[in-house]
Design a protein around this motif. Sequence first.
Motif, PDB file in Angstrom:
ATOM      1  N   GLY A  17      31.511 -25.192 100.494  1.00  0.00           N
ATOM      2  CA  GLY A  17      30.182 -24.653 100.776  1.00  0.00           C
ATOM      3  C   GLY A  17      29.202 -24.682  99.613  1.00  0.00           C
ATOM      4  N   ASP A  37      38.239 -19.632  92.937  1.00  0.00           N
ATOM      5  CA  ASP A  37      38.298 -19.317  94.372  1.00  0.00           C
ATOM      6  C   ASP A  37      39.655 -18.673  94.666  1.00  0.00           C
ATOM      7  N   ASP A  39      41.122 -19.643  97.435  1.00  0.00           N
ATOM      8  CA  ASP A  39      41.743 -20.774  98.138  1.00  0.00           C
ATOM      9  C   ASP A  39      42.146 -21.820  97.096  1.00  0.00           C
ATOM     10  N   GLN A  59      41.078 -17.238  91.424  1.00  0.00           N
ATOM     11  CA  GLN A  59      40.475 -15.936  91.079  1.00  0.00           C
ATOM     12  C   GLN A  59      40.053 -15.209  92.346  1.00  0.00           C
ATOM     13  N   VAL A  61      37.598 -12.418  93.211  1.00  0.00           N
ATOM     14  CA  VAL A  61      36.485 -11.766  92.497  1.00  0.00           C
ATOM     15  C   VAL A  61      36.522 -10.244  92.594  1.00  0.00           C
ATOM     16  N   ALA A  88      30.930 -16.205  95.513  1.00  0.00           N
ATOM     17  CA  ALA A  88      31.973 -15.879  96.506  1.00  0.00           C
ATOM     18  C   ALA A  88      31.515 -14.735  97.398  1.00  0.00           C
ATOM     19  N   ILE A 139      24.353 -14.667  94.408  1.00  0.00           N
ATOM     20  CA  ILE A 139      23.996 -15.186  95.719  1.00  0.00           C
ATOM     21  C   ILE A 139      23.971 -14.041  96.724  1.00  0.00           C
ATOM     22  N   SER A 140      22.763 -13.718  97.140  1.00  0.00           N
ATOM     23  CA  SER A 140      22.550 -12.686  98.149  1.00  0.00           C
ATOM     24  C   SER A 140      22.300 -13.399  99.478  1.00  0.00           C
ATOM     25  N   LYS A 158      24.663  -7.370 100.876  1.00  0.00           N
ATOM     26  CA  LYS A 158      23.744  -8.329 100.244  1.00  0.00           C
ATOM     27  C   LYS A 158      22.517  -7.626  99.676  1.00  0.00           C
ATOM     28  N   PRO A 188      20.615 -19.190 107.171  1.00  0.00           N
ATOM     29  CA  PRO A 188      21.882 -19.849 107.533  1.00  0.00           C
ATOM     30  C   PRO A 188      22.010 -21.257 106.939  1.00  0.00           C
ATOM     31  N   VAL A 189      23.153 -21.484 106.307  1.00  0.00           N
ATOM     32  CA  VAL A 189      23.435 -22.742 105.614  1.00  0.00           C
ATOM     33  C   VAL A 189      24.616 -23.414 106.293  1.00  0.00           C
ATOM     34  N   THR A 191      27.695 -24.393 106.289  1.00  0.00           N
ATOM     35  CA  THR A 191      28.980 -24.244 105.593  1.00  0.00           C
ATOM     36  C   THR A 191      29.956 -23.604 106.579  1.00  0.00           C
ATOM     37  N   ASN A 192      31.160 -23.355 106.112  1.00  0.00           N
ATOM     38  CA  ASN A 192      32.120 -22.641 106.972  1.00  0.00           C
ATOM     39  C   ASN A 192      31.556 -21.284 107.386  1.00  0.00           C
ATOM     40  N   MET A 193      30.925 -20.595 106.419  1.00  0.00           N
ATOM     41  CA  MET A 193      30.355 -19.300 106.755  1.00  0.00           C
ATOM     42  C   MET A 193      29.200 -19.443 107.738  1.00  0.00           C
ATOM     43  N   GLY A 194      28.412 -20.494 107.546  1.00  0.00           N
ATOM     44  CA  GLY A 194      27.305 -20.749 108.475  1.00  0.00           C
ATOM     45  C   GLY A 194      27.816 -20.955 109.887  1.00  0.00           C
ATOM     46  N   LEU A 197      28.861 -17.694 111.321  1.00  0.00           N
ATOM     47  CA  LEU A 197      27.673 -16.928 111.723  1.00  0.00           C
ATOM     48  C   LEU A 197      27.130 -17.436 113.060  1.00  0.00           C
TER      49      LEU A 197
HETATM   50  N1  LIG Z   1      26.295 -19.979 104.764  1.00  0.00           N
HETATM   51  C1  LIG Z   1      25.315 -19.155 105.001  1.00  0.00           C
HETATM   52  O1  LIG Z   1      24.707 -19.187 106.086  1.00  0.00           O
HETATM   53  C2  LIG Z   1      24.866 -18.165 103.937  1.00  0.00           C
HETATM   54  C3  LIG Z   1      23.601 -17.589 104.067  1.00  0.00           C
HETATM   55  C4  LIG Z   1      23.183 -16.665 103.114  1.00  0.00           C
HETATM   56  C5  LIG Z   1      24.011 -16.347 102.058  1.00  0.00           C
HETATM   57  N2  LIG Z   1      25.240 -16.923 101.956  1.00  0.00           N
HETATM   58  C6  LIG Z   1      26.076 -16.523 100.820  1.00  0.00           C
HETATM   59  O2  LIG Z   1      26.389 -17.654 100.047  1.00  0.00           O
HETATM   60  C7  LIG Z   1      27.666 -17.500  99.426  1.00  0.00           C
HETATM   61  C8  LIG Z   1      28.522 -18.713  99.706  1.00  0.00           C
HETATM   62  O3  LIG Z   1      28.634 -18.847 101.108  1.00  0.00           O
HETATM   63  P1  LIG Z   1      29.170 -20.167 101.831  1.00  0.00           P
HETATM   64  O4  LIG Z   1      28.319 -20.333 103.021  1.00  0.00           O
HETATM   65  O5  LIG Z   1      29.342 -21.271 100.880  1.00  0.00           O
HETATM   66  O6  LIG Z   1      30.570 -19.584 102.314  1.00  0.00           O
HETATM   67  P2  LIG Z   1      31.980 -20.294 102.578  1.00  0.00           P
HETATM   68  O7  LIG Z   1      32.724 -19.349 103.440  1.00  0.00           O
HETATM   69  O8  LIG Z   1      31.770 -21.684 103.030  1.00  0.00           O
HETATM   70  O9  LIG Z   1      32.620 -20.300 101.124  1.00  0.00           O
HETATM   71  C9  LIG Z   1      32.907 -19.083 100.471  1.00  0.00           C
HETATM   72  C10 LIG Z   1      34.023 -19.319  99.470  1.00  0.00           C
HETATM   73  O10 LIG Z   1      34.306 -18.047  98.858  1.00  0.00           O
HETATM   74  C11 LIG Z   1      35.722 -17.922  98.748  1.00  0.00           C
HETATM   75  N3  LIG Z   1      36.086 -16.502  98.675  1.00  0.00           N
HETATM   76  C12 LIG Z   1      36.094 -15.587  99.692  1.00  0.00           C
HETATM   77  N4  LIG Z   1      36.541 -14.409  99.221  1.00  0.00           N
HETATM   78  C13 LIG Z   1      36.797 -14.576  97.898  1.00  0.00           C
HETATM   79  C14 LIG Z   1      37.279 -13.726  96.876  1.00  0.00           C
HETATM   80  N5  LIG Z   1      37.636 -12.452  97.115  1.00  0.00           N
HETATM   81  N6  LIG Z   1      37.389 -14.229  95.621  1.00  0.00           N
HETATM   82  C15 LIG Z   1      37.081 -15.511  95.360  1.00  0.00           C
HETATM   83  N7  LIG Z   1      36.641 -16.374  96.304  1.00  0.00           N
HETATM   84  C16 LIG Z   1      36.507 -15.908  97.547  1.00  0.00           C
HETATM   85  C17 LIG Z   1      36.265 -18.610  99.991  1.00  0.00           C
HETATM   86  O11 LIG Z   1      37.634 -18.972  99.822  1.00  0.00           O
HETATM   87  C18 LIG Z   1      35.328 -19.818 100.103  1.00  0.00           C
HETATM   88  O12 LIG Z   1      35.816 -20.929  99.403  1.00  0.00           O
HETATM   89  C19 LIG Z   1      28.238 -16.188  99.978  1.00  0.00           C
HETATM   90  O13 LIG Z   1      28.031 -15.145  99.053  1.00  0.00           O
HETATM   91  C20 LIG Z   1      27.424 -15.958 101.228  1.00  0.00           C
HETATM   92  O14 LIG Z   1      27.363 -14.597 101.597  1.00  0.00           O
HETATM   93  C21 LIG Z   1      25.673 -17.831 102.868  1.00  0.00           C
END
Ligand SMILES: NC(=O)c1ccc[n+]([C@@H]2O[C@H](COP(=O)([O-])OP(=O)(O)OC[C@H]3O[C@@H](n4cnc5c(N)ncnc54)[C@H](O)[C@@H]3O)[C@@H](O)[C@H]2O)c1
Length: 256
Positions: A17, A37, A39, A59, A61, A88, A139-140, A158, A188-189, A191-194, A197
């Motif tokens: 992501g 990470d 993972d 790690q 976090v 993270a 990252i909020s 956030k 929304p981005v 990514t897996n989280m996107g 969502l």
């Molecule tokens: N994707 C979105 O739509 C979106 C929008 C706004 C903000 N964000 C924020 O952006 C950041 C990254 O999001 P993303 O979309 O890349 O998410 P993602 O789920 O694709 O990746 C998040 C990564 O964080 C790792 N992670 C989770 N818990 C952890 C922990 N305790 N310690 C270390 N690593 C950990 C996961 O293994 C994963 O590799 C996040 O803080 C998320 O809240 C994402």
Amino acid sequence: MDRLANKVALVTGAATGIGLATSRRFIEEGAHVLMTDIDTQAGEAAAKDLGAKARFLAQDVSKEEDWQRAMAAAAEETAGLDILVNNAGILAIGDHQTIEDTDLAHWQAIQKVNVEGVFLGCQAAVKAMKGRGGSIVNISSVAAIIGTPTLAAYGASKAAVRQLTKPVAIHCANKDYGIRCNSVHPDPVRTNMGDELMGMYGGNVDQGWDAIPGRVPLKTPAEPVDIANCILFLASDEARHVTGSELVVDGGMTAI
Ligand SMILES: NC(=O)c1ccc[n+]([C@@H]2O[C@H](COP(=O)([O-])OP(=O)(O)OC[C@H]3O[C@@H](n4cnc5c(N)ncnc54)[C@H](O)[C@@H]3O)[C@@H](O)[C@H]2O)c1
């Protein structure tokens, strides 16, 4: 190509992501990146893919001892840490997360990673960067700015990241540490989280993404690199006069 020449960065949640895209952009601009990470498998593969300037470290976090290990790794391998990206984060556990169906265990699990993880990261980075200066990017989300009724715990977490950023920034400025601290607020981005969502809005991930043009004035979903480029700016010396700020990267979503 050299906006981060000779800088050392630590990016959390870097296996995939936004964290992975940020690590890639940092390396393209000359940085050495410690990618961390929980993972391990995906993180090691990602670091291998990015080449010699990337190194992976497992790690969590939310664990203080893991921050001590990460900072020791950064110090031992290099001259010291210049950039920390507290990326993270976790979105939710289960489908519905309103104030009525969020239990305390869920609330605490989200705050532990999203808030305590960033708190520990800021504390560790200030200690490590004191005397040499640096940039912390937290990252909020747009969820810190607008109400997220189906993500009560996530939105609150956030908002805490947004607010924590400012006292870190001002404390470091008052102390003349040369450390800047800013937050980034994506919509929304892709990514897996996107995907997670989008799946929460009606259950079908593709339909969720298809609905973005109706919610985002620029009409396209953000790609991880769109967020990474803004993180890159804040991490670089180009942003030397920017601290305590919130960079909203949302295609205009919160402007309407
Ligand atoms: N994707 C979105 O739509 C979106 C929008 C706004 C903000 N964000 C924020 O952006 C950041 C990254 O999001 P993303 O979309 O890349 O998410 P993602 O789920 O694709 O990746 C998040 C990564 O964080 C790792 N992670 C989770 N818990 C952890 C922990 N305790 N310690 C270390 N690593 C950990 C996961 O293994 C994963 O590799 C996040 O803080 C998320 O809240 C994402």
